[in-house]
Design an enzyme around this catalytic site. Structure first.
Site, mmCIF file in Angstrom:
data_model
loop_
_atom_site.group_PDB
_atom_site.id
_atom_site.type_symbol
_atom_site.label_atom_id
_atom_site.label_comp_id
_atom_site.label_asym_id
_atom_site.label_seq_id
_atom_site.Cartn_x
_atom_site.Cartn_y
_atom_site.Cartn_z
ATOM 1 N N SER A 247 13.028 3.279 3.561
ATOM 2 C CA SER A 247 13.514 3.984 4.747
ATOM 3 C C SER A 247 14.071 2.964 5.740
ATOM 4 C CB SER A 247 12.362 4.763 5.395
ATOM 5 O OG SER A 247 11.344 3.868 5.831
ATOM 6 N N ASN B 34 8.358 -5.423 -0.563
ATOM 7 C CA ASN B 34 8.189 -4.253 0.294
ATOM 8 C C ASN B 34 6.696 -4.201 0.610
ATOM 9 O OD1 ASN B 34 7.994 -1.885 1.648
ATOM 10 N ND2 ASN B 34 9.099 -0.637 0.145
ATOM 11 N N TYR C 197 11.207 8.961 1.504
ATOM 12 C CA TYR C 197 11.176 7.865 0.527
ATOM 13 C C TYR C 197 11.909 8.175 -0.781
ATOM 14 C CZ TYR C 197 7.706 5.993 3.728
ATOM 15 O OH TYR C 197 7.079 5.510 4.848
ATOM 16 N N HIS D 282 3.935 -4.271 9.183
ATOM 17 C CA HIS D 282 3.798 -4.097 10.628
ATOM 18 C C HIS D 282 2.461 -4.620 11.167
ATOM 19 C CE1 HIS D 282 7.152 -1.546 9.625
ATOM 20 N NE2 HIS D 282 6.367 -0.726 8.929
ATOM 21 N N ARG E 220 6.645 0.914 13.644
ATOM 22 C CA ARG E 220 7.439 0.554 12.457
ATOM 23 C C ARG E 220 8.604 -0.367 12.806
ATOM 24 N NH1 ARG E 220 5.557 3.884 8.286
ATOM 25 N NH2 ARG E 220 4.979 5.949 9.018
ATOM 26 N N GLU F 159 12.799 -9.114 2.610
ATOM 27 C CA GLU F 159 11.965 -7.970 3.003
ATOM 28 C C GLU F 159 12.750 -6.687 2.729
ATOM 29 O OE1 GLU F 159 11.082 -8.200 7.177
ATOM 30 O OE2 GLU F 159 10.417 -6.109 7.261
ATOM 31 N N PRO G 170 0.790 -1.228 0.000
ATOM 32 C CA PRO G 170 0.000 0.000 0.000
ATOM 33 C C PRO G 170 0.826 1.284 0.000
ATOM 34 C CG PRO G 170 -0.831 -1.526 1.642
ATOM 35 C CD PRO G 170 0.402 -2.142 1.073
ATOM 36 N N ASN G 171 0.359 2.221 -0.802
ATOM 37 C CA ASN G 171 0.894 3.587 -0.873
ATOM 38 C C ASN G 171 2.220 3.717 -1.625
ATOM 39 O OD1 ASN G 171 -1.294 4.671 0.755
ATOM 40 N ND2 ASN G 171 -0.320 3.606 2.460
ATOM 41 N N ARG H 100 5.296 11.093 -2.468
ATOM 42 C CA ARG H 100 4.977 10.763 -1.082
ATOM 43 C C ARG H 100 6.199 11.015 -0.193
ATOM 44 N NH1 ARG H 100 4.557 4.620 1.354
ATOM 45 N NH2 ARG H 100 3.958 5.252 3.456
ATOM 46 N N ARG I 166 13.031 5.047 12.464
ATOM 47 C CA ARG I 166 11.876 5.935 12.352
ATOM 48 C C ARG I 166 11.278 6.134 13.747
ATOM 49 N NH1 ARG I 166 9.303 5.347 7.013
ATOM 50 N NH2 ARG I 166 7.816 6.903 7.786
ATOM 51 N N ASP J 55 1.850 -15.530 6.756
ATOM 52 C CA ASP J 55 1.447 -16.933 6.583
ATOM 53 C C ASP J 55 1.570 -17.367 5.129
ATOM 54 O OD1 ASP J 55 0.960 -17.504 9.210
ATOM 55 O OD2 ASP J 55 -1.229 -17.423 9.067
ATOM 56 N N ALA K 282 3.186 -0.628 4.900
ATOM 57 C CA ALA K 282 2.619 -0.652 6.258
ATOM 58 C C ALA K 282 2.125 -2.041 6.656
ATOM 59 C CB ALA K 282 1.487 0.362 6.363
ATOM 60 N N HIS L 60 12.810 -2.328 2.643
ATOM 61 C CA HIS L 60 12.232 -1.027 2.998
ATOM 62 C C HIS L 60 13.128 0.070 2.458
ATOM 63 C CE1 HIS L 60 9.299 -2.947 5.483
ATOM 64 N NE2 HIS L 60 10.278 -3.661 6.023
HETATM 65 C C1 DQA Z 1 8.239 1.295 4.030
HETATM 66 C C2 DQA Z 1 8.277 1.540 5.540
HETATM 67 C C3 DQA Z 1 6.904 1.314 6.162
HETATM 68 O O1 DQA Z 1 6.956 1.547 7.549
HETATM 69 C C4 DQA Z 1 5.893 2.255 5.547
HETATM 70 O O2 DQA Z 1 4.602 1.998 6.079
HETATM 71 C C5 DQA Z 1 5.889 2.222 4.064
HETATM 72 C C6 DQA Z 1 7.157 2.109 3.347
HETATM 73 C C7 DQA Z 1 9.575 1.655 3.358
HETATM 74 O O3 DQA Z 1 9.780 1.235 2.226
HETATM 75 O O4 DQA Z 1 10.393 2.374 3.941
HETATM 76 O O5 DQA Z 1 4.850 2.396 3.432
HETATM 77 O O6 DQA Z 1 8.015 -0.092 3.811
#
Ligand code: DQA
Length: 149
Positions: A101, A73, A22, A79, A111, A97, A9-10, A17, A106, A86, A76, A99
């Site tokens: 950031s 990635n 980011y 978390h 997070r 995994e 998401p996002n 953003r 943070r 699963d 959110a 990220h």
């Molecule tokens: C993220 C870090 C997450 O905490 C955040 O919710 C994101 C982006 C990152 O790529 O730094 O949406 O996964």
């Protein structure tokens, strides 16, 4: 070698953003950089997917259940999503995994927890778009070694 790159998401909003956190690169930029790196590394097929929906990400994991590796990635959902964790442990595909950031530095305590860390090979966090490229390098190096005759 087939590698699935999943974005949660996002991440569709990368580029505008919170660029101080980011970066300025869009998700399309990141996809291009990864495709270029995949070409440089060798014979890699990439599927690059983004969804704002947890179920769509889980479905993508199952439709790629015979692929070799996953770069994820989960944004959110990292978390909060036990369901995503699963799905990763069910398909038993090596996953990294990612990220952009550094989630551990943070200020928001939520997070600092990841439901994916226990079911993934490792985490790359805090290197901007380079986190994705590092994850691809790491996964490629492991899979190439495992697939040696
Ligand atoms: C993220 C870090 C997450 O905490 C955040 O919710 C994101 C982006 C990152 O790529 O730094 O949406 O996964």
């Amino acid at each position: 070698m087939q590698i699935l790159v999943l974005n949660g998401p996002n991440l569709n909003a990368l580029g505008y953003r919170e660029p101080d956190i980011y970066g300025e690169e869009t998700l399309d930029d990141i996809e291009s950089l990864m495709r270029q790196r995949a070409e440089d590394l060798g014979d890699i097929e990439l599927d690059f997917i983004q969804s704002n929906h947890e179920g769509a990400l889980i479905d993508a994991i199952y439709t790629h259940s015979n692929w070799d590796g996953i770069v994820i990635n989960a944004a959110a959902l990292t978390h909060s999503s036990t369901a995503l964790a699963d799905a990763i442990s069910t398909v038993m595909i090596p996953a990294i995994e990612v990220h952009i950031s550094n989630v551990h530095s943070r200020p928001e305590a939520w997070r600092h927890q990841s439901f994916l860390s226990p079911v993934t090979w490792g985490q790359v966090s805090g290197f901007g778009y380079r986190s994705y490229l590092a994850a691809l390098d790491l996964l490629y190096s492991r899979l190439a070694e495992e697939q040696q005759p």
